[in-house]
Design an enzyme around this catalytic site. Structure first.
Site, short mmCIF file in Angstrom:
data_model
loop_
_atom_site.label_atom_id
_atom_site.label_comp_id
_atom_site.label_asym_id
_atom_site.label_seq_id
_atom_site.Cartn_x
_atom_site.Cartn_y
_atom_site.Cartn_z
N ARG A 33 -19.03 -57.66 7.39
CA ARG A 33 -20.44 -57.97 7.63
C ARG A 33 -21.18 -58.18 6.31
O ARG A 33 -22.07 -59.01 6.20
CB ARG A 33 -21.08 -56.83 8.42
CG ARG A 33 -21.78 -57.31 9.66
CD ARG A 33 -22.31 -56.19 10.49
NE ARG A 33 -23.72 -56.37 10.80
CZ ARG A 33 -24.19 -57.04 11.86
NH1 ARG A 33 -23.38 -57.62 12.70
NH2 ARG A 33 -25.49 -57.13 12.07
N GLN A 35 -35.22 -51.98 9.69
CA GLN A 35 -34.02 -51.24 10.15
C GLN A 35 -32.78 -51.96 9.66
O GLN A 35 -31.67 -51.49 9.88
CB GLN A 35 -34.01 -51.19 11.68
CG GLN A 35 -35.18 -50.44 12.26
CD GLN A 35 -35.28 -50.70 13.76
OE1 GLN A 35 -34.63 -50.05 14.56
NE2 GLN A 35 -36.08 -51.67 14.15
N ASP A 52 -29.36 -55.46 5.62
CA ASP A 52 -29.18 -56.66 4.78
C ASP A 52 -30.27 -56.72 3.70
O ASP A 52 -31.14 -55.86 3.63
CB ASP A 52 -29.13 -57.93 5.65
CG ASP A 52 -30.45 -58.26 6.34
OD1 ASP A 52 -31.51 -58.17 5.69
OD2 ASP A 52 -30.43 -58.63 7.53
N HIS A 81 -32.45 -47.70 7.66
CA HIS A 81 -31.04 -47.46 8.00
C HIS A 81 -30.10 -47.72 6.81
O HIS A 81 -28.91 -47.94 7.00
CB HIS A 81 -30.63 -48.29 9.23
CG HIS A 81 -31.34 -47.84 10.48
ND1 HIS A 81 -31.46 -48.61 11.61
CD2 HIS A 81 -31.98 -46.67 10.76
CE1 HIS A 81 -32.13 -47.93 12.54
NE2 HIS A 81 -32.47 -46.76 12.05
N CYS A 109 -12.18 -42.15 -3.38
CA CYS A 109 -13.26 -41.89 -4.34
C CYS A 109 -12.63 -41.54 -5.69
O CYS A 109 -11.78 -40.64 -5.78
CB CYS A 109 -14.11 -40.72 -3.84
SG CYS A 109 -15.29 -40.13 -5.07
N ASN A 132 -40.85 -61.41 19.54
CA ASN A 132 -39.49 -61.26 20.08
C ASN A 132 -39.33 -62.22 21.26
O ASN A 132 -40.22 -62.28 22.10
CB ASN A 132 -39.29 -59.80 20.56
CG ASN A 132 -37.84 -59.43 20.72
OD1 ASN A 132 -37.06 -60.16 21.34
ND2 ASN A 132 -37.46 -58.29 20.16
#
Ligand code: OAD
Length: 262
Positions: A75, A110, A113, A128, A165, A232
């Site tokens: 993504r 939210q 990106d 987020h 890590c 919307n």
């Protein structure tokens, strides 16, 4: 009583023209016209059997770290390969205009990106988190990674394990996003609440209004009787608390609003 319209109405144009402090809550819908699928759209490829929400939990990552890690890295590639759309640009223009008049347009998103920023806007809070940063699941140390090499437009055929890590050598890396059941970054949420409380107009753009606590933010405006406008194409969980619900794509409707703000 919510008033619905497919275009910006004279009432909304007046609200926009007189607003000096605007707060905007955005969701996945604002990035849909850039080609980033929303959370409630069907998935393809490796993730066909999963909804995006199935992948956004600590349990999903613990059960199948490679599946979840690959989804986020893929993504990330997709987001890097697309461009901001006229909705992002309209908010950036409107923010610049209001700032030139000592006003403010605060964007609270939210979305994980960076399309608001790439359109030239400053974002007050990413509720987020961000898909571009990573941290260790054990020691929480942030880690820099090279950009993923996926073709963002085609889901990969294989998954890859999350890297170890290098700081503690015990944990693996995870994306710096907020998963279901996790706390939101406190500062971003407080800044968002303050911006909504001090706004004279609040817009809710491209969100289904299902995911809490982000979806409770517009209620702060309702309590203060601040005008609330939704953008919307579909009705949402928040529609009934709106004063106006503009039914159409954010690219078109936000561009109309910026025109009205001039
Ligand atoms: P959703 O996928 O739940 O909702 C997207 C909304 O965008 C829907 O209401 C669509 O009708 C609307 N939409 C689609 N195309 C649009 C367009 N061109 N213009 C305007 N709106 C459009 O996405 P969110 O509400 O953002 O959280 O989801 C909230 C959170 O749930 C996400 O941040 C994510 C997700 O699970 C986490 O991962 C914690």
């Amino acid at each position: 009583m919510v008033k619905e319209a497919e275009q910006i109405t004279d009432d909304v144009a007046e609200l926009v023209a007189s607003a000096h402090r605007v707060a905007v809550l955005t969701g996945a819908g604002i990035s849909a016209e850039s080609g980033v699928p929303t959370f409630r759209e069907a998935q393809t490829g490796l993730w066909e059997r999963f909804s995006a929400e199935d992948l956004a939990t600590v349990e999903a990552f613990e059960n199948d770290p490679a599946l979840v890690w690959t989804w986020y890295r893929w993504r990330q590639s997709l987001i890097q390969a697309v461009e901001p759309n006229p909705g992002h640009s309209a908010l950036a223009d409107w923010q610049a205009q209001l700032r030139a008049r000592q006003g403010e347009l605060s964007i609270v998103t939210q979305n994980v990106d960076d399309l608001h920023e790439r359109a030239g806007a400053e974002v007050l809070g990413h509720l987020h988190g961000s898909i571009f940063t990573h941290r260790c699941v054990e020691c929480a140390e942030p880690a820099e990674l090279p950009a993923p090499q996926y073709n963002g437009f085609e889901p990969p055929s294989d998954s890859e394990q999350p890297p170890a890590c290098l700081a503690c050598a015990h944990g693996v890396l995870r994306p710096n996003v907020v998963w279901f059941g996790e706390m939101l970054p406190a500062e971003a949420f407080e800044d968002a609440s303050a911006a909504i409380r001090s706004a004279d107009l609040v817009l809710v753009v491209g969100t289904s209004g299902i995911v809490q606590p982000a979806a409770s933010l517009p209620l702060l405006a309702m309590e203060r009787r601040t005008p609330l406008v939704e953008v919307n194409p579909e009705p949402t969980e928040l529609t009934e608390v709106m004063d106006y619900s503009l039914r159409g794509p954010s690219g078109t409707l936000l561009a109309q609003m910026v025109q009205a703000s001039r």
